[in-house]
Design an enzyme around this catalytic site. Structure first.
Site, PDB file in Angstrom:
ATOM      1  N   ARG A   1       0.845  -1.189   0.000  1.00  0.00           N
ATOM      2  CA  ARG A   1       0.000   0.000   0.000  1.00  0.00           C
ATOM      3  C   ARG A   1       0.881   1.241   0.000  1.00  0.00           C
ATOM      4  NH1 ARG A   1      -3.549  -2.683  -1.587  1.00  0.00           N
ATOM      5  NH2 ARG A   1      -5.638  -3.015  -0.711  1.00  0.00           N
TER       6      ARG A   1
ATOM      7  N   HIS B   1      -0.400   0.472  -9.919  1.00  0.00           N
ATOM      8  CA  HIS B   1      -1.156  -0.429  -9.049  1.00  0.00           C
ATOM      9  C   HIS B   1      -1.685  -1.641  -9.815  1.00  0.00           C
ATOM     10  CE1 HIS B   1      -3.577  -0.431  -5.042  1.00  0.00           C
ATOM     11  NE2 HIS B   1      -3.308  -1.668  -5.426  1.00  0.00           N
TER      12      HIS B   1
END
Length: 312
Positions: free
Chosen positions: A227, A275
């Site tokens: 993250r 991502h």
């Protein structure tokens, strides 16, 4: 058996059809605003509060490996889902293989000094460089869950010294295990490539900061596959500029999409992807969800349940 489905971007019709094929005795429907009809299971991603509030569900499946977003929403809206209702995340469902591909390719990229050769190419310089040795190229994995285990397994074949850091001791063959804050320094001191696969919890936000980076060997590398909030981006850039870090590969960011004004875009020793390190593969997700629901209906033990207190 009634199943409701909600995802803001997925093709709901495909998922409904695939789930009904995998679970012939189930009736599956896309949830829409105003649908308060009974349901036994819910498959969700970023669900509205009203979708789950007040329902007497047997379980909720989050359509991804990360559950930080829904846990944050549950903390803000405790009425959204009774604490007794089990919450499941997708366990691997093809993400493990994707993480293996990403991690191995990047570690080899740095080990073979392809980043240095790209810099030489940009200067039109023909200059063979000294090789690194595997013995000096220790890889440390922060986070020893399903994905961390997969990455460690894939790197073993390449002969790199491997270590992991987590909340509990691991007994993985060929991997040194370090536990808790008291062993973090020892883990970092000999880690040439730091791979982050930690869950997003209150304890891990901002963990990759100047204090942590200073404990790595000079010329280390950082690969963030977890993250964006784990990394203090200003501290990372400072470590790159000082030479403490030789390079960073980032798949996740504190703000996504990454703003155009971010200096990460322009830093010569930062590589990035948007991502995509491990995305949900629908067919494998359907297989996991249908298998787990079948086990739950039979009262059999299952895996993948989220510990809400721990945050993963």
């Amino acid at each position: 058996m009634e199943i409701i489905f909600y995802h803001p971007t997925f093709n709901a019709a495909w998922w409904v059809n695939a789930l009904e094929k995998a679970l012939p005795h189930a009736r599956v429907r896309e949830w829409k605003v105003g649908d308060n009809n009974p349901a036994d299971y819910a498959l969700v991603w970023q669900p509205p509060v009203e979708m789950l509030a007040g329902r007497r569900l047997k379980a909720v499946f989050v359509l991804g490996a990360g559950v930080d977003a829904i846990l944050s929403k549950l903390n803000a809206h405790p009425e959204m889902l009774d604490a007794s209702i089990p919450l499941f995340r997708l366990e691997d469902t093809g993400m493990g293989l994707q993480m293996q591909e990403y991690a191995v390719s990047q570690v080899l990229h740095w080990f073979r000094r392809f980043d240095d050769y790209q810099a030489l190419k940009n200067q039109a310089l023909w200059k063979p460089l000294p090789e690194y040795t595997r013995e000096e190229f220790s890889v440390g994995i922060m986070g020893a869950g399903v994905l961390g285990a997969k990455v460690a397994e894939s790197l073993q074949a390449w002969g790199f010294p491997l270590r992991c850091w987590s909340r509990s001791r691991k007994s993985w063959p060929g991997v040194e295990s370090y536990v808790g804050r008291e062993e973090l320094r020892a883990f970092l001191n000999q880690t040439r490539v730091l791979i982050n696969l930690l869950p997003n919890t209150a304890q891990t936000v901002g963990i990759i900061n100047s204090e942590l980076l200073d404990q790595l060997p000079d010329g280390a590398y950082v690969l963030n596959l977890a993250r964006g909030v784990h990394v203090q981006e200003a501290d990372l850039l400072a470590a790159l500029d000082s030479g403490k870090l030789k390079g960073a590969m980032l798949d996740v960011f504190s703000q996504e999409p990454l703003p155009q004004e971010s200096p990460l875009w322009r830093h010569p020793r930062v590589a990035m992807t948007p991502h995509i390190a491990a995305v949900t593969r629908p067919a494998e997700a359907i297989d996991y969800i249908s298998r787990t629901i079948t086990q739950l209906e039979k009262g059999e033990p299952v895996t993948g349940q989220v510990d809400r207190a721990r945050g993963y």
